[in-house]
Enzyme design. Structure first.
Site, PDB file in Angstrom:
ATOM      1  N   CYS A  83      46.298  38.387  37.975  1.00 54.54           N
ATOM      2  CA  CYS A  83      45.697  38.099  39.278  1.00 54.54           C
ATOM      3  C   CYS A  83      46.603  37.162  40.076  1.00 54.54           C
ATOM      4  CB  CYS A  83      44.326  37.463  39.092  1.00 54.54           C
ATOM      5  SG  CYS A  83      43.480  37.135  40.661  1.00 54.54           S
ATOM      6  N   GLY A 196      47.297  51.538  41.593  1.00 56.68           N
ATOM      7  CA  GLY A 196      47.571  52.691  42.438  1.00 56.68           C
ATOM      8  C   GLY A 196      47.034  54.013  41.940  1.00 56.68           C
ATOM      9  N   GLY A 217      40.656  50.677  39.056  1.00 57.13           N
ATOM     10  CA  GLY A 217      39.876  49.612  39.677  1.00 57.13           C
ATOM     11  C   GLY A 217      39.253  50.036  40.983  1.00 57.13           C
TER      12      GLY A 217
END
Length: 316
Positions: A83, A196, A217
């Protein structure tokens, strides 16, 4: 997926796939250990298999947080080294840990010693001006040496200065070939690709080319039926007789319970907006929910009203 994959989102997603491994949003070890925010560990039995994703850089705190996660019933404890947000960097965890591989090793070792469930890592291919071709294999080798055998790799670098978290998900180029090369260098590791990936055709391509897993995600959040509703059949060869309408109505008892516990409708329905992506009436579905779910007294009947606007699915 901070503020996205909370317990309501995960319950909703589980209704579409019985096989996909779900991950929590990142929970910081200090919040659990020092802040006593045990509500962040709450989840429903129906969510399993589900992994707790932790953020932190202190081995002792992460070990304690991992132990709390195991006690709460999570199937896996994952350390986030990917992150890029400012608030994560200020705590010296997330993607910045790619610069400190020994710290990651120390944290993973402490977590492994503290729990019986598997400890995994999610990382980037590198950060800033690092040479990913050098940094990533060294990172994986160090983790493998201490018995951490399952790693999820986001196929982009993270730029810790100058790019926002959103830009870090879009601007740095994807390098899937590098991850494929890691598959060849580390055959004993379970390597998953992330970043992606927008559809199941792409996911199946990675699996067919030898990668062990695929983490999806944003696409799974924004188009959940296209990803999760089809995953059991296309990835695991299991049939799914449900429809998106069935999933929406299956959420109604959950919503009733949530409201009965003092919750608000929008806390659940905000995760359901993309359920009918591409279907006739999807725009009105989103509009009805977004305009009405935050109002006082809003309840399951609003979901039924939103459903009334959904037209038949297009023929395949």
């Amino acid at each position: 997926m901070m503020d996205w994959s909370d317990r309501h989102c995960r319950y909703f997603h589980r209704l579409m796939s019985g096989q996909a491994l779900l991950y929590t949003e990142m929970v910081t070890a200090p919040a659990l250990v020092r802040g006593g925010a045990l509500h962040l560990l709450d989840h429903s039995p129906e969510e399993h298999p589900v992994a707790l994703q932790l953020g932190g850089s202190d081995p002792r705190e992460l070990a304690l947080a991992a132990r709390m996660g195991q006690a709460a019933g999570y199937d896996e404890i994952n350390l986030n080294c990917g992150c890029p947000s400012d608030r994560v960097q200020s705590g010296t965890f997330g993607a910045v840990l790619m610069k400190h591989p020994q710290t990651v090793v120390d944290c993973v070792t402490a977590m492994q010693d503290a729990v019986d469930v598997e400890v995994t890592v999610k990382c980037r291919i590198g950060v800033d001006d690092q040479n990913a071709e050098e940094v990533l294999p060294e990172f994986l080798a160090r983790l493998g040496a201490v018995g951490c055998s399952r790693i999820i790799i986001h196929a982009r670098k993270a730029w810790l200065q100058g790019l926002s978290p959103k830009e870090n998900r879009e601007i740095p180029p994807l390098d899937y070939d590098l991850i494929q090369r890691m598959r060849g260098l580390f055959p004993h590791l379970h390597l998953s690709v992330n970043g992606g990936i927008t559809d199941l055709d792409q996911a199946l391509g990675f699996l067919d080319n030898g990668l062990d897993g695929v983490m999806v995600g944003r696409a799974a959040y924004h188009q959940p039926w296209d990803i999760l509703g089809e995953a059991d059949a296309r990835i695991w060869g299991q049939g799914n007789s449900k429809t998106p309408e069935d999933v929406a109505r299956s959420m109604l008892p959950y919503i009733e319970t949530h409201l009965g516990n003092g919750g608000r409708l929008h806390q659940v329905t905000r995760h359901m907006m993309g359920l009918f992506a591409g279907r006739p009436g999807a725009r009105r579905w989103r509009q009805v929910l977004s305009e009405g779910a935050s109002r006082d007294g809003a309840g399951p009947e609003l979901v039924e009203r939103a459903l009334s606007h959904i037209g038949p699915a297009k023929a395949a």
